[in-house]
Design an enzyme around this catalytic site. Sequence first.
Site, PDB file in Angstrom:
ATOM      1  N   ASP A  31     -10.333  20.098 -36.147  1.00  0.00           N
ATOM      2  CA  ASP A  31      -9.536  20.538 -35.317  1.00  0.00           C
ATOM      3  C   ASP A  31      -9.636  22.123 -34.874  1.00  0.00           C
ATOM      4  OD1 ASP A  31      -8.145  17.941 -35.574  1.00  0.00           O
ATOM      5  OD2 ASP A  31      -6.932  18.791 -37.054  1.00  0.00           O
ATOM      6  N   GLU A 238      -3.277  13.243 -27.998  1.00  0.00           N
ATOM      7  CA  GLU A 238      -3.078  14.240 -28.833  1.00  0.00           C
ATOM      8  C   GLU A 238      -3.976  15.517 -28.578  1.00  0.00           C
ATOM      9  OE1 GLU A 238      -3.687  12.888 -33.031  1.00  0.00           O
ATOM     10  OE2 GLU A 238      -5.871  12.689 -32.412  1.00  0.00           O
TER      11      GLU A 238
HETATM   12  O1  FUB Z   1      -6.345  16.716 -38.403  1.00  0.00           O
HETATM   13  C1  FUB Z   1      -4.915  15.711 -38.280  1.00  0.00           C
HETATM   14  C2  FUB Z   1      -4.898  14.932 -36.979  1.00  0.00           C
HETATM   15  O2  FUB Z   1      -6.063  14.339 -36.630  1.00  0.00           O
HETATM   16  C3  FUB Z   1      -4.879  16.087 -35.807  1.00  0.00           C
HETATM   17  O3  FUB Z   1      -3.444  16.843 -35.715  1.00  0.00           O
HETATM   18  C4  FUB Z   1      -5.203  15.321 -34.618  1.00  0.00           C
HETATM   19  O4  FUB Z   1      -5.219  16.143 -33.416  1.00  0.00           O
HETATM   20  C5  FUB Z   1      -6.421  14.655 -35.013  1.00  0.00           C
HETATM   21  O5  FUB Z   1      -7.564  15.222 -35.047  1.00  0.00           O
END
Ligand code: FUB
Length: 341
Positions: A31, A238
């Site tokens: 991320d 997301e």
């Molecule tokens: O890294 C944990 C979660 O996985 C993140 O918050 C999401 O965007 C995904 O990448």
Amino acid sequence: MPEDSIEQINFEQINKAAISQPLVSHIYTADPSAHVFNGKIYIYPSHDVDAGIPFNDNGDHFGMEDYHVFSMETIDSKAVDNGVALHVDEVAWAEKQMWAPDAAHKNGKYYLYFPAKRPDGIFQIGVAVSDSPVGPFKSEPEAIKGSYSIDPAVFEDEDGKYYIYFGGIWGGQLQNYRNNKYNVDHEEPSGKEQALGPIAARLTANMLEFDEEPKEIKILDENGNVLLAGDNNRRFFEASWVHKYNEKYYFSYSTGDTHFICYAIGDNPYGPFVYQGRILNPVVGWTSHHSICKVDNDWYLFYHDSSLSKGVTHLRSMKVTKIDYLEDGSIVTIDPYGKED
Ligand code: FUB
């Protein structure tokens, strides 16, 4: 490439074909939110660890506990690990799952925005402050009032205003909210219902709070209709990110279960944003999460994949590659394993 196809992957071949290699290999990082602050590149990733929790759709296996900040002198130089910048034990309101963070710089102070779960299992977003871009950061005692869900991303507009974008469905809990109110009975919309959008709010001048009621952002199709919940190849899941290119606002995000990084364009920080296409095709691993950052005169996509861990979903590595724009402002889709021999 989602986890269910891992068995068919020849990792030697895929790593050879990969357009970029992990920026670091001594720890797992994911991320990556990249920024240039005072002429230097800083990356704010999640720090992936094996918490020993089996894979589930709620993302419980992402049991991260702290953040490290990385710095780079140039885009080709080594990414330097500046050590632990913030640990969950230093955050009074949070218990676990330090997921995707972002950072911002204002008047000589640096702000780290991060999601974490409270002891009751509900995600909120916190902010921690430092005099240095690499920390250590000191957390505010409470989560940001009115914050919820995951994946904060902060955009500084040219007029000096800062906006925070956040939200993620499934494990990110966005489906439990309508009009900023939590209800465990709210579910993810389906089929021909409108998809849930990301949430945005302007930040206060001191960067520590929302300066307004958060608003849901609309992502529209080519006919001006909000993308539908059943449109899994295009709907928001997301990983919000906003950047500005040629006076237009680009909102980019992950489609989650279909594993694309897509983008939509609008005329102001709140949208609506009109869907344009894909920036990144699926990577090895279930999640895809990115940031877009201008370094000197070029634009770069920071992203992650699970190639170093041979496909373990929650052990990812950050990578970077150049973005190409066409004359009309569209972004050329990147194939992460498209390198010819
Ligand atoms: O890294 C944990 C979660 O996985 C993140 O918050 C999401 O965007 C995904 O990448």
